[in-house]
Scaffold this motif. Structure first.
Motif, PDB file in Angstrom:
ATOM      1  N   LYS A 209       0.836  -1.210   0.000  1.00 10.03           N
ATOM      2  CA  LYS A 209       0.000   0.000   0.000  1.00 10.03           C
ATOM      3  C   LYS A 209       0.866   1.253   0.000  1.00 10.03           C
ATOM      4  CE  LYS A 209      -2.048  -0.944   3.813  1.00 10.03           C
ATOM      5  NZ  LYS A 209      -1.197  -2.093   4.156  1.00 10.03           N
ATOM      6  N   SER A 210       1.800   1.333   0.932  1.00  9.12           N
ATOM      7  CA  SER A 210       2.671   2.510   0.982  1.00  9.12           C
ATOM      8  C   SER A 210       3.559   2.603  -0.259  1.00  9.12           C
ATOM      9  CB  SER A 210       3.543   2.469   2.249  1.00  9.12           C
ATOM     10  OG  SER A 210       2.741   2.487   3.404  1.00  9.12           O
ATOM     11  N   HIS A 211       3.985   1.456  -0.757  1.00 13.36           N
ATOM     12  CA  HIS A 211       4.781   1.454  -1.980  1.00 13.36           C
ATOM     13  C   HIS A 211       3.956   1.991  -3.155  1.00 13.36           C
ATOM     14  CE1 HIS A 211       7.906   0.462  -4.726  1.00 13.36           C
ATOM     15  NE2 HIS A 211       7.232  -0.527  -5.320  1.00 13.36           N
ATOM     16  N   MET A 212       2.683   1.632  -3.212  1.00  6.87           N
ATOM     17  CA  MET A 212       1.795   2.172  -4.245  1.00  6.87           C
ATOM     18  C   MET A 212       1.644   3.677  -4.099  1.00  6.87           C
ATOM     19  SD  MET A 212      -0.239   1.477  -6.838  1.00  6.87           S
ATOM     20  CE  MET A 212      -0.757  -0.242  -6.747  1.00  6.87           C
ATOM     21  N   GLY A 213       1.535   4.177  -2.867  1.00  5.24           N
ATOM     22  CA  GLY A 213       1.441   5.616  -2.646  1.00  5.24           C
ATOM     23  C   GLY A 213       2.680   6.354  -3.118  1.00  5.24           C
ATOM     24  N   ARG A 214       3.859   5.767  -2.873  1.00 10.64           N
ATOM     25  CA  ARG A 214       5.092   6.412  -3.338  1.00 10.64           C
ATOM     26  C   ARG A 214       5.179   6.424  -4.859  1.00 10.64           C
ATOM     27  NH1 ARG A 214       7.052   3.628   1.290  1.00 10.64           N
ATOM     28  NH2 ARG A 214       7.663   1.821   0.011  1.00 10.64           N
ATOM     29  N   ILE A 215       4.707   5.349  -5.502  1.00 10.99           N
ATOM     30  CA  ILE A 215       4.709   5.311  -6.970  1.00 10.99           C
ATOM     31  C   ILE A 215       3.797   6.396  -7.535  1.00 10.99           C
ATOM     32  CG2 ILE A 215       4.020   3.922  -8.958  1.00 10.99           C
ATOM     33  CD1 ILE A 215       4.976   1.461  -7.461  1.00 10.99           C
ATOM     34  N   LEU A 216       2.615   6.570  -6.933  1.00  8.93           N
ATOM     35  CA  LEU A 216       1.691   7.615  -7.391  1.00  8.93           C
ATOM     36  C   LEU A 216       2.291   9.004  -7.194  1.00  8.93           C
ATOM     37  CD1 LEU A 216      -1.672   6.172  -5.989  1.00  8.93           C
ATOM     38  CD2 LEU A 216      -0.975   6.273  -8.383  1.00  8.93           C
ATOM     39  N   ALA A 217       2.929   9.216  -6.055  1.00  4.55           N
ATOM     40  CA  ALA A 217       3.528  10.532  -5.801  1.00  4.55           C
ATOM     41  C   ALA A 217       4.659  10.833  -6.785  1.00  4.55           C
ATOM     42  CB  ALA A 217       4.053  10.583  -4.357  1.00  4.55           C
ATOM     43  N   MET A 218       5.515   9.854  -7.039  1.00  3.07           N
ATOM     44  CA  MET A 218       6.623  10.071  -7.983  1.00  3.07           C
ATOM     45  C   MET A 218       6.116  10.332  -9.398  1.00  3.07           C
ATOM     46  SD  MET A 218       9.289   7.144  -6.639  1.00  3.07           S
ATOM     47  CE  MET A 218      10.354   7.386  -8.051  1.00  3.07           C
ATOM     48  N   HIS A 219       5.074   9.615  -9.789  1.00  2.00           N
ATOM     49  CA  HIS A 219       4.578   9.797 -11.158  1.00  2.00           C
ATOM     50  C   HIS A 219       3.947  11.172 -11.344  1.00  2.00           C
ATOM     51  CE1 HIS A 219       2.727   8.889 -15.014  1.00  2.00           C
ATOM     52  NE2 HIS A 219       1.599   9.374 -14.526  1.00  2.00           N
ATOM     53  N   PHE A 220       3.071  11.572 -10.433  1.00  2.00           N
ATOM     54  CA  PHE A 220       2.385  12.854 -10.606  1.00  2.00           C
ATOM     55  C   PHE A 220       3.347  14.036 -10.414  1.00  2.00           C
ATOM     56  CE2 PHE A 220      -1.444  10.243  -9.879  1.00  2.00           C
ATOM     57  CZ  PHE A 220      -2.195  10.659 -10.956  1.00  2.00           C
ATOM     58  N   ARG A 221       4.388  13.850  -9.644  1.00  2.00           N
ATOM     59  CA  ARG A 221       5.401  14.912  -9.555  1.00  2.00           C
ATOM     60  C   ARG A 221       6.160  15.059 -10.878  1.00  2.00           C
ATOM     61  NH1 ARG A 221       6.571  13.164  -3.942  1.00  2.00           N
ATOM     62  NH2 ARG A 221       5.823  14.818  -2.552  1.00  2.00           N
ATOM     63  N   SER A 222       6.282  13.968 -11.618  1.00  2.36           N
ATOM     64  CA  SER A 222       6.984  14.046 -12.901  1.00  2.36           C
ATOM     65  C   SER A 222       6.145  14.713 -13.996  1.00  2.36           C
ATOM     66  CB  SER A 222       7.391  12.639 -13.357  1.00  2.36           C
ATOM     67  OG  SER A 222       6.251  11.834 -13.612  1.00  2.36           O
ATOM     68  N   VAL A 223       4.836  14.673 -13.879  1.00  2.00           N
ATOM     69  CA  VAL A 223       3.984  15.286 -14.909  1.00  2.00           C
ATOM     70  C   VAL A 223       3.418  16.625 -14.453  1.00  2.00           C
ATOM     71  CG1 VAL A 223       3.381  13.045 -15.892  1.00  2.00           C
ATOM     72  CG2 VAL A 223       1.928  14.026 -14.107  1.00  2.00           C
ATOM     73  N   MET A 224       3.533  16.968 -13.176  1.00  2.00           N
ATOM     74  CA  MET A 224       3.047  18.246 -12.655  1.00  2.00           C
ATOM     75  C   MET A 224       4.133  18.864 -11.781  1.00  2.00           C
ATOM     76  SD  MET A 224      -0.978  17.576 -11.711  1.00  2.00           S
ATOM     77  CE  MET A 224      -0.603  16.462 -10.360  1.00  2.00           C
ATOM     78  N   ASP A 225       3.818  20.034 -11.259  1.00  2.29           N
ATOM     79  CA  ASP A 225       4.742  20.675 -10.319  1.00  2.29           C
ATOM     80  C   ASP A 225       4.781  19.913  -8.999  1.00  2.29           C
ATOM     81  OD1 ASP A 225       5.186  22.572 -12.231  1.00  2.29           O
ATOM     82  OD2 ASP A 225       3.699  23.989 -11.424  1.00  2.29           O
ATOM     83  N   ASN A 226       5.899  20.022  -8.308  1.00  5.91           N
ATOM     84  CA  ASN A 226       6.022  19.356  -7.010  1.00  5.91           C
ATOM     85  C   ASN A 226       5.036  19.892  -5.982  1.00  5.91           C
ATOM     86  OD1 ASN A 226       8.108  17.755  -7.969  1.00  5.91           O
ATOM     87  ND2 ASN A 226       9.704  19.196  -7.323  1.00  5.91           N
ATOM     88  N   ASP A 227       4.662  21.153  -6.124  1.00  2.50           N
ATOM     89  CA  ASP A 227       3.754  21.755  -5.149  1.00  2.50           C
ATOM     90  C   ASP A 227       2.320  21.244  -5.273  1.00  2.50           C
ATOM     91  OD1 ASP A 227       5.891  23.224  -4.251  1.00  2.50           O
ATOM     92  OD2 ASP A 227       5.423  24.989  -5.504  1.00  2.50           O
ATOM     93  N   LEU A 228       1.994  20.586  -6.375  1.00  4.54           N
ATOM     94  CA  LEU A 228       0.634  20.073  -6.573  1.00  4.54           C
ATOM     95  C   LEU A 228       0.482  18.639  -6.093  1.00  4.54           C
ATOM     96  CD1 LEU A 228      -0.191  21.509 -10.117  1.00  4.54           C
ATOM     97  CD2 LEU A 228      -0.621  22.515  -7.876  1.00  4.54           C
TER      98      LEU A 228
END
Length: 421
Positions: A209-228
């Motif tokens: 579960k936590s590993h999935m959360g980290r994958i989602l955070a890394m992916h969306f940071r790569s396509v959007m700003d870090n602040d979002l």
């Protein structure tokens, strides 16, 4: 018209049986009386203007001729025939005439002249059809443009790349991955929504579960700003109960600033809250306030990921008891079990889409070791992977082995290899 003008009664041949003359005389007298009565009635109708005299006479002659024929037939037969001198009424005659005319009209066939050519009726083209076709073309173009806009919005977040990353780095949770991807694709297809997307990932410890959360955070940071993209760990950001008021203000300020910036950039922010089983109820109430529907537009366009171990014990018992059952009904049963446990904990999960995570089998643990060995630069020796996999503890039921701690101890076991080398 007199009786002397009537046709003489034919003589009965000698070969026919002899009959008495009384019935013919009676019949003649009846005919005479009937004739007189008809003539008086028809004369009366003629004087009143209802019926002409010639039609009455023709009717009487028709009736008399019928009676004569009947009379002739009786003279040559052995059995007596009873005569009925009822004349048809005017209504019956007119109805029969109309019936005959209708039959004649139906039987008539329209004949075309031989030297003429037949043409179909000319269809006049309406100018409104052109405007109708133009309107249909405009509507089809708008629908096509809307579909392309939806595809462009999904492409902007590169969800295909996210799905490939999940399949490569998360093991044994295919049903959960498919459910998460379906929710994200449906929500990110448009920018305007009537409620935020809340995804709750629940299950035992160490299942990813936590590993999935980290994958989602890394992916969306790569396509959007870090602040979002914001990650909030309860045990790290709010470890003490005395800091609840400060944590409430921190959460509210973080969400407000992020959604305001995301509305300006026309993007959807992502909030990931981990270790939610340790979050105090006042913080859960504060977080629930941002899930309500009566908010401004920028608060409705947001994605919240809730990660917790609540319901993990129920999931473990269910899987161990139903290891040999049909796997098709298992996600629905797990969803029901976890939902009942979450509702007892707090009402915030009434607004969430629950995604259950199941126990990992021994083959999944081997894949975790292999992936971690490759990350640390070790040679992927199969014997070494089997040895490391056998050092962990497992539940054994119905010929299957499920890891008790999941992949949580994999990183520690691989780090021990550095000390040996």
């Amino acid at each position: 018209m007199e009786m002397d003008s009537m046709e003489p009664i034919p003589e009965v041949p000698s070969s026919a049986p002899k009959m008495s003359m009384v019935p013919p005389i009676r019949a003649a007298l009846r005919l005479r009386k009937k004739f007189r009565a008809l003539r008086k009635s028809h004369l009366h109708l003629d004087l009143s203007g209802r019926r002409p005299l010639d039609s009455a006479r023709s009717l009487v002659h028709r009736q008399l001729s019928t009676d004569r024929l009947l009379y002739k037939s009786t003279s040559n037969s052995d059995t007596p025939i009873f005569f009925k001198f009822d004349t048809p009424t005017l209504e019956q005659v007119s109805f029969s005439n109309l019936k005959r005319k209708k039959k004649r009209r139906k039987s008539r066939v329209v004949m075309y002249p031989g030297g003429c050519r037949r043409y179909l009726p000319v269809e006049h083209k309406s100018k409104a059809k052109r405007f109708l076709l133009l309107l249909i073309g405009i509507i089809c173009f708008q629908i096509l443009n809307a579909i392309e806009n939806l595809d462009d919005n999904v492409i902007k977040y590169e969800l295909d790349g996210l799905e490939k990353t999940m399949q490569r780095e998360v093991f044994g949770q295919k049903i959960a991955m498919d459910r998460i991807m379906d929710l994200l694709k449906d929500y990110l297809a448009t920018h305007c929504h009537n409620k935020p997307l809340v995804i709750s990932m629940n299950g035992p410890s160490g299942v990813g579960k936590s590993h999935m959360g980290r994958i989602l955070a890394m992916h969306f940071r790569s396509v959007m700003d870090n602040d979002l993209v914001r990650q909030y760990y309860v045990m790290h950001n709010c470890p003490k109960d005395s800091d609840i008021e400060a944590c409430k203000n921190e959460i509210a300020e973080m969400i407000t600033d992020t959604v305001t910036q995301a509305e300006i950039e026309e993007k959807i922010p992502v909030f990931i809250f981990d270790e939610l089983e340790h979050m105090p109820p006042p913080l859960l109430d504060t977080l629930l306030g941002f899930f309500s529907l009566n908010q401004s537009n920028e608060y409705l366009n947001a994605i919240y990921i809730l990660i917790s171990n609540i319901g993990g014990n129920e999931v473990t018992k269910f899987i161990l008891q139903n290891a040999s059952s049909d796997a098709l009904n298992m996600p629905h049963d797990l969803h029901t079990i976890i939902q009942s446990s979450l509702r007892q904990h707090h009402k915030i999960w009434n607004r969430a889409e629950i995604v259950p995570f199941t126990l990992l089998e021994k083959s999944h643990i081997a894949n975790c070791f292999l992936d971690e060995l490759l990350r640390e630069g070790f040679y992927p020796d199969s014997s070494n992977v089997e040895r490391l996999t056998g050092q962990l503890k497992y539940y054994t039921t119905q010929g299957k082995e499920y890891s008790i701690t999941g992949c949580k101890q994999v990183v520690g076991q691989v780090n021990l290899l550095h000390s040996y080398t």
